[in-house]
Design a protein around this motif. Structure first.
Motif, PDB file in Angstrom:
ATOM      1  N   TRP A  73       0.866  -1.151  -0.008  1.00  0.00           N
ATOM      2  CA  TRP A  73      -0.101  -0.189  -0.189  1.00  0.00           C
ATOM      3  C   TRP A  73       0.899   1.409  -0.148  1.00  0.00           C
ATOM      4  O   TRP A  73       1.946   1.108   0.318  1.00  0.00           O
ATOM      5  CB  TRP A  73      -0.977   0.040   1.264  1.00  0.00           C
ATOM      6  CG  TRP A  73      -0.808  -0.973   2.317  1.00  0.00           C
ATOM      7  CD1 TRP A  73      -1.643  -1.983   2.841  1.00  0.00           C
ATOM      8  CD2 TRP A  73       0.278  -0.884   3.315  1.00  0.00           C
ATOM      9  NE1 TRP A  73      -1.045  -2.499   4.079  1.00  0.00           N
ATOM     10  CE2 TRP A  73       0.063  -2.161   4.132  1.00  0.00           C
ATOM     11  CE3 TRP A  73       1.572  -0.189   3.371  1.00  0.00           C
ATOM     12  CZ2 TRP A  73       0.887  -2.150   5.273  1.00  0.00           C
ATOM     13  CZ3 TRP A  73       2.505  -0.534   4.566  1.00  0.00           C
ATOM     14  CH2 TRP A  73       2.148  -1.279   5.571  1.00  0.00           C
ATOM     15  N   THR A 115      -6.741   0.995   6.975  1.00  0.00           N
ATOM     16  CA  THR A 115      -7.866   2.001   7.257  1.00  0.00           C
ATOM     17  C   THR A 115      -8.307   1.957   8.560  1.00  0.00           C
ATOM     18  O   THR A 115      -8.337   3.032   9.328  1.00  0.00           O
ATOM     19  CB  THR A 115      -9.171   1.739   6.322  1.00  0.00           C
ATOM     20  OG1 THR A 115      -8.565   1.802   4.892  1.00  0.00           O
ATOM     21  CG2 THR A 115     -10.029   2.828   6.539  1.00  0.00           C
ATOM     22  N   VAL A 118      -6.142   5.652   0.382  1.00  0.00           N
ATOM     23  CA  VAL A 118      -5.239   4.528   0.448  1.00  0.00           C
ATOM     24  C   VAL A 118      -5.040   3.811  -1.082  1.00  0.00           C
ATOM     25  O   VAL A 118      -6.335   3.537  -1.568  1.00  0.00           O
ATOM     26  CB  VAL A 118      -6.016   3.591   1.499  1.00  0.00           C
ATOM     27  CG1 VAL A 118      -5.503   2.252   1.640  1.00  0.00           C
ATOM     28  CG2 VAL A 118      -6.082   4.242   2.691  1.00  0.00           C
ATOM     29  N   PHE A 162       0.129   5.938   0.355  1.00  0.00           N
ATOM     30  CA  PHE A 162      -0.598   6.598   1.030  1.00  0.00           C
ATOM     31  C   PHE A 162      -0.553   8.070   0.601  1.00  0.00           C
ATOM     32  O   PHE A 162       0.725   8.444   0.617  1.00  0.00           O
ATOM     33  CB  PHE A 162      -0.705   6.669   2.490  1.00  0.00           C
ATOM     34  CG  PHE A 162      -0.557   5.367   3.155  1.00  0.00           C
ATOM     35  CD1 PHE A 162      -1.906   4.531   3.313  1.00  0.00           C
ATOM     36  CD2 PHE A 162       0.601   4.604   3.521  1.00  0.00           C
ATOM     37  CE1 PHE A 162      -1.879   3.168   3.647  1.00  0.00           C
ATOM     38  CE2 PHE A 162       0.612   3.411   3.905  1.00  0.00           C
ATOM     39  CZ  PHE A 162      -0.601   2.649   4.141  1.00  0.00           C
TER      40      PHE A 162
END
Length: 170
Positions: free
Chosen positions: A45, A95, A78, A47
C-alpha cells in the motif's frame, strides 16, 4: 484511551469542526498505517496525505459518495496493488488502524470508496498499477460523540461456537 474503548466508541462521522489537527497527530496516523500488517509483509500500500481546502475540494469533486470530505481537516487516499489477491483486505486493515490511531487523540474520521478513478488518478498523480481502495477523512468532530451508543446487532446473532448456527456458550 485503551484499544477496546477506542473500538467500542469510534463512530464514522461526516461533519467536522474547523479546529486544525496538529501535524504530530497526522504523522501518528500515517505511522499507524505504516505499522499495519500486510499480506506476506509486502507493504504494497501507499498513502497520499491530502491537506488544504483547495485539495480537499478537489478530492470532494472526484468523489461520487464523499463530497463531505471538503469539510475535513485532512484526508488519506489509500492505494493498494490489485495484483495481490489480498489487497482489499490489506486496505481494510490499514484503514481501521489509521482510524483507531486518530480516535485515540480525539480525531474522528469517515471513509468512502465512491470515486471517479480517472479524475482521482489525474488530480493526485496515482500510478496506473495502484488502486484507490478507500479515502479516509479526518478532523475533530463538529459535535460531541464520545459515549454515544452504537446501534449493533447482538453478539449472539453474529458469532457461533464450533459450527455455524450453534449458540455461543460464553
Amino acid at each position: 484511551m485503551d484499544a477496546y474503548e477506542s473500538i467500542a466508541t469510534k463512530l464514522d462521522i461526516r461533519e467536522f469542526s474547523s479546529r486544525p489537527v496538529p501535524a504530530d497527530i497526522k504523522r501518528k496516523v500515517l505511522e499507524a498505517a505504516r505499522l499495519t500488517q500486510s499480506g506476506n509483509n509486502l507493504q504494497h500500500w501507499r498513502f497520499i496525505l491530502v491537506e488544504g481546502k483547495e485539495n480537499l475540494k478537489r478530492l470532494a469533486d472526484d468523489s461520487t459518495s464523499g463530497r463531505w470530505v471538503a469539510g475535513a481537516d485532512f484526508a488519506v487516499i489509500v492505494l493498494t496493488n490489485p495484483r495481490f489477491p489480498f489487497h482489499l483486505l490489506d486496505a481494510g486493515r490499514v484503514t481501521q488502524d489509521m482510524q483507531l490511531a486518530a480516535w485515540n487523540y480525539g480525531v474522528a474520521s469517515g471513509i468512502f470508496t465512491g470515486i471517479d478513478r480517472r479524475a482521482l488518478a489525474r488530480d493526485f498523480g496515482i500510478p496506473d498499477e495502484l488502486n484507490a481502495s478507500a479515502v479516509i477523512c479526518f478532523g475533530y468532530p463538529a459535535r460531541k460523540i464520545i459515549g454515544k451508543k452504537k446501534n449493533r446487532k447482538p453478539l449472539g446473532e453474529l458469532a457461533f461456537q464450533n459450527k455455524y448456527g450453534k449458540k455461543l456458550a460464553i
